[in-house]
Design a protein around this motif. Structure first.
Motif, short mmCIF file in Angstrom:
data_model
loop_
_atom_site.label_atom_id
_atom_site.label_comp_id
_atom_site.label_asym_id
_atom_site.label_seq_id
_atom_site.Cartn_x
_atom_site.Cartn_y
_atom_site.Cartn_z
N GLU A 405 0.74 -1.13 -0.16
CA GLU A 405 -0.14 -0.08 -0.09
C GLU A 405 1.01 1.30 -0.20
N HIS A 406 2.12 1.10 0.65
CA HIS A 406 3.03 2.20 0.60
C HIS A 406 3.96 2.26 -0.34
N GLY A 407 3.91 1.70 -1.25
CA GLY A 407 4.86 1.43 -2.42
C GLY A 407 6.25 0.74 -1.91
N GLY A 408 6.29 0.11 -0.95
CA GLY A 408 7.54 -0.04 -0.47
C GLY A 408 7.64 -1.82 -0.91
N ARG A 409 8.62 -2.23 -0.23
CA ARG A 409 9.07 -3.90 -0.33
C ARG A 409 9.47 -4.37 0.96
N VAL A 410 9.27 -5.86 0.87
CA VAL A 410 9.75 -6.31 2.00
C VAL A 410 10.80 -7.65 1.79
N ALA A 411 11.66 -7.78 2.65
CA ALA A 411 12.54 -9.02 2.59
C ALA A 411 12.88 -9.51 3.86
N VAL A 412 13.36 -10.73 3.71
CA VAL A 412 13.50 -11.54 4.91
C VAL A 412 14.89 -12.37 4.86
N GLU A 413 15.56 -12.35 5.70
CA GLU A 413 16.75 -13.19 5.82
C GLU A 413 16.73 -13.83 7.33
N SER A 414 16.92 -15.13 6.99
CA SER A 414 16.89 -15.98 8.16
C SER A 414 17.83 -17.32 8.27
N ALA A 415 18.48 -17.55 9.33
CA ALA A 415 19.07 -18.82 9.33
C ALA A 415 18.58 -19.73 10.64
N LEU A 416 18.47 -20.85 10.41
CA LEU A 416 17.86 -21.57 11.43
C LEU A 416 18.96 -21.49 12.74
N GLY A 417 18.11 -21.42 13.69
CA GLY A 417 18.90 -21.40 14.97
C GLY A 417 19.73 -20.04 15.34
N ARG A 418 19.81 -19.13 14.36
CA ARG A 418 20.55 -17.90 14.59
C ARG A 418 19.55 -16.47 14.31
N GLY A 419 18.51 -16.84 13.81
CA GLY A 419 17.56 -15.57 14.00
C GLY A 419 17.01 -15.12 12.55
N THR A 420 16.22 -13.97 12.48
CA THR A 420 15.64 -13.57 11.50
C THR A 420 15.84 -12.04 11.47
N THR A 421 15.69 -11.58 10.35
CA THR A 421 15.70 -10.15 10.00
C THR A 421 14.83 -9.93 8.82
N PHE A 422 13.74 -9.07 9.22
CA PHE A 422 12.68 -8.72 8.38
C PHE A 422 13.21 -7.13 7.85
N SER A 423 13.34 -6.74 6.66
CA SER A 423 13.59 -5.63 6.13
C SER A 423 12.61 -4.83 5.37
N ILE A 424 12.01 -3.77 5.62
CA ILE A 424 11.03 -3.29 5.19
C ILE A 424 11.42 -1.93 4.53
N THR A 425 11.54 -1.45 3.11
CA THR A 425 11.99 -0.58 2.47
C THR A 425 10.65 0.37 1.96
N LEU A 426 10.74 1.53 2.43
CA LEU A 426 9.63 2.44 2.01
C LEU A 426 10.27 3.83 1.48
N PRO A 427 9.47 4.10 0.38
CA PRO A 427 9.82 5.29 -0.08
C PRO A 427 9.21 6.44 0.50
N THR A 428 10.34 7.56 0.74
CA THR A 428 9.90 8.42 1.69
C THR A 428 9.64 9.84 1.09
N SER A 429 9.03 10.82 1.67
CA SER A 429 8.64 12.09 1.07
C SER A 429 9.71 13.03 1.69
N VAL A 430 9.78 14.32 1.11
CA VAL A 430 10.53 15.37 1.77
C VAL A 430 10.13 15.73 2.87
N ALA A 431 10.70 15.73 4.11
CA ALA A 431 10.08 16.08 5.15
C ALA A 431 9.55 17.72 5.19
N SER A 432 8.48 17.71 5.50
CA SER A 432 7.56 19.11 5.79
C SER A 432 7.12 19.22 7.11
N GLU A 433 6.79 20.58 7.26
CA GLU A 433 6.46 20.64 8.58
C GLU A 433 4.99 20.26 9.19
N PRO A 434 3.97 20.62 8.29
CA PRO A 434 2.78 20.78 8.86
C PRO A 434 2.33 19.51 9.36
#
Lengths: 451, 100
Positions: A405-434
């Motif tokens: 929905e946010h135009g991003g992508r998700v990736a997963v890296e995992s190794a049995l017994g060592r853990g898992t990392t989920f990575s979410i990459t999202l396109p950002t906007s230029v920060a604005s005040e309001p």
């Protein structure tokens, strides 16, 4: 011997001539052409036979007829090729029309002016009596992007498609595709529409179910902690009663301050649960501060985790994006709950937000049991779970839905017994005040925190 | 051409023209073989054409060498061509009908 061969040839040619004239399944033009070749050859053979019998005029006539044979033969080949090519085109066109007529989706073939020249039954239900009329010129509304795509394809060629787009003024959603009919865009276009309303509603129902499941889990944690906070309040109240009785103002101030903190924390927790429980539409977009989403979510979840878990957040930058804060929080909650479930004996969960040009990456890292390689490809499939009866199989499918929905992508890296990392990459906007909105804190503050 | 005409008589040009046209048709057929291969019973049609070409070639060659042999080949080739073309007339309707 030659006489016999020529006689036999003449007989075969005569037979062929009769068969050609009677071959009613052949096009008339081909029958005439074949008859002309066979008849000319027959006449030539007859003249040769007459020449053998000493008929003087037979020789020049035979030669003339022989001279015509190559022309007739060439004409026959051209005619057969042409007629068969036409037959094949006609057959292909009939097949295409049959395919369009019978396909269950709404399919229409448009001419170069965008007028419907052929439409499936489902299309005719969507756009009644529109053959010969451009679909964009009918009273039936369609997603604006579809109307634009049809015009663009007819003008410039190229393909376009849309997924689950709402029909203006209706509570229905269409997926659609537009493609040029052939390489020449002006030849027309093929338009296909699929009504995916049921799918969209089903997805919304699944999201709601999953959100309720998360809320239930959170509510149990909140109730536990709320009980502790209320205990603090009760103890402090009791102490205040005693202290007030002995007139000790310093202790009274401390007790009141402690009570105030407990009330604030209780209030924060209940607001968080209530905000998540509110069924906000996924189409509701505003400028969202990702650091705030992370901090608020971590704060909310932290209060529900047992002591054996260490939840650490690290936030860099001040990423903002046009999105839905509640949905993003739901996504992060799911990932943290998953990380917790992957470490039944406890451990450390890292939530790391980093920012690069135009993108923010959110990583949730656990050091738990890991995910088997054969399961990794199915992780985001609805109802797939590795938790057995404890899991709904919806959490990660919701994660993927929110990311998409946010135009991003998700990736997963995992190794049995060592853990898992989920990575979410999202396109950002230029920060604005309001209108940057986090969960509780409207301020976007770079830095990191640790529990 | 003149030498050929002086040797075989006034019909020489017609025979040579037949052979030349036949070779052109073969050339076109080879260049457009994908089209011809898609025709119904195309092997029988090709066989008929090939025997016609043999007949036209033998008609020319017989004036130079082995007249009786090439004359026989010419007539046998016409016969074979007639058989092949007639068999095509029988086979073609099974797969070739009027366009709808």
């Amino acid at each position: 011997m030659i006489f016999l061969v020529q006689t036999a040839t003449a007989l075969v040619l005569a037979l062929g001539l009769v068969l050609a004239l009677r071959a009613t399944r052949l096009p008339v033009s081909i029958r005439v052409a074949v008859a002309a070749v066979l008849g000319t050859l027959l006449a030539q053979q007859t003249m040769d036979l007459l020449e053998l019998e000493g008929v003087a005029w037979a020789d020049p006539v035979g030669d003339t007829l022989a001279g015509a044979v190559p022309f007739l033969w060439g004409a026959l080949l051209l005619l057969v090729s042409d007629r068969f090519h036409l037959r094949r085109l006609s057959s292909e066109r009939a097949q295409t029309h049959s395919l369009i007529d019978d396909v269950p989706a709404a399919v229409a073939l448009l001419d170069g002016h965008g007028r419907v020249v052929r439409a499936s039954a489902t299309w005719r239900e969507l756009f009644p009596a529109t053959e010969g009329t451009p679909p964009t010129a009918t009273p039936r509304s369609m997603p604006e992007s579809l109307a634009l795509a049809i015009g663009r394809t007819l003008a410039e060629g190229g393909r376009a498609k849309g997924d689950a787009e709402r029909v203006p003024g209706e509570d229905r959603w269409w997926s659609w595709g537009v493609a040029p009919w052939n390489e020449d865009a002006s030849a027309g276009a093929l338009v296909m529409i699929e009504d995916v309303t049921e799918r969209v509603r089903g997805q919304a129902d699944r999201d709601s179910t999953q959100r309720l499941a998360v809320i239930g889990e959170l509510a149990a944690g909140v109730a536990h902690d709320m009980n502790n906070l209320l205990t603090i309040l009760q103890l402090n109240l009791a102490m205040l009663r005693d202290v007030a009785a002995h007139e000790r103002p310093a202790l009274t101030a401390d007790a009141l301050s402690s009570m105030n903190e407990a009330v604030e924390l209780a209030s924060t927790m209940t607001r968080g649960v209530l905000r998540l429980a509110r069924a906000e539409s996924s189409a509701e977009r505003e400028l969202v501060s990702l650091p705030s989403v992370v901090e608020d979510t971590v704060r909310l979840v932290r209060s529900t985790l047992l002591r054996r878990y260490e939840l650490v957040s690290s936030v860099e930058g001040a990423s903002t994006l046009a999105g839905n804060a509640t949905r993003l929080q739901q996504m992060l909650l799911n990932l943290i709950v998953n990380a917790r479930d992957a470490m039944p004996e406890g451990g450390r969960i890292d939530v790391v937000l980093t920012e690069t040009a135009g993108e923010a990456t959110l990583r949730v890292i656990d050091h738990g049991v890991g995910i088997a390689p054969r399961d990794q490809s199915r992780l985001f499939t609805p109802f797939f779970t590795t938790k057995g009866a404890r899991g709904t199989g919806l959490g990660l499918s919701v994660v993927r839905a929110v990311v998409e929905e946010h135009g991003g992508r998700v990736a997963v890296e995992s190794a049995l017994g060592r853990g898992t990392t989920f990575s979410i990459t999202l396109p950002t906007s230029v920060a604005s005040e309001p209108r940057a909105r986090g969960f509780d804190a409207p301020t976007i503050a770079p830095g990191s925190s640790r529990s | 051409m003149t030498a050929y005409r002086s040797r075989v008589g006034e019909h020489s040009e017609r025979e040579l023209l037949n052979l030349a046209l036949g070779l052109v048709i073969v050339l076109v057929s080879v260049l457009k073989r994908e089209v011809f291969q898609s025709l119904p019973a195309h092997r029988r049609l090709a066989t008929a054409g090939a025997f016609l070409l043999v007949a036209w070639t033998a008609t020319v060659v017989e004036h130079f060498v082995l007249f009786e042999l090439f004359d026989a080949i010419e007539h046998l080739a016409y016969f074979a061509s007639a058989v092949a073309l007639t068999s095509w007339v029988v086979a073609a309707p099974r797969s070739l009908a009027e366009p709808r």
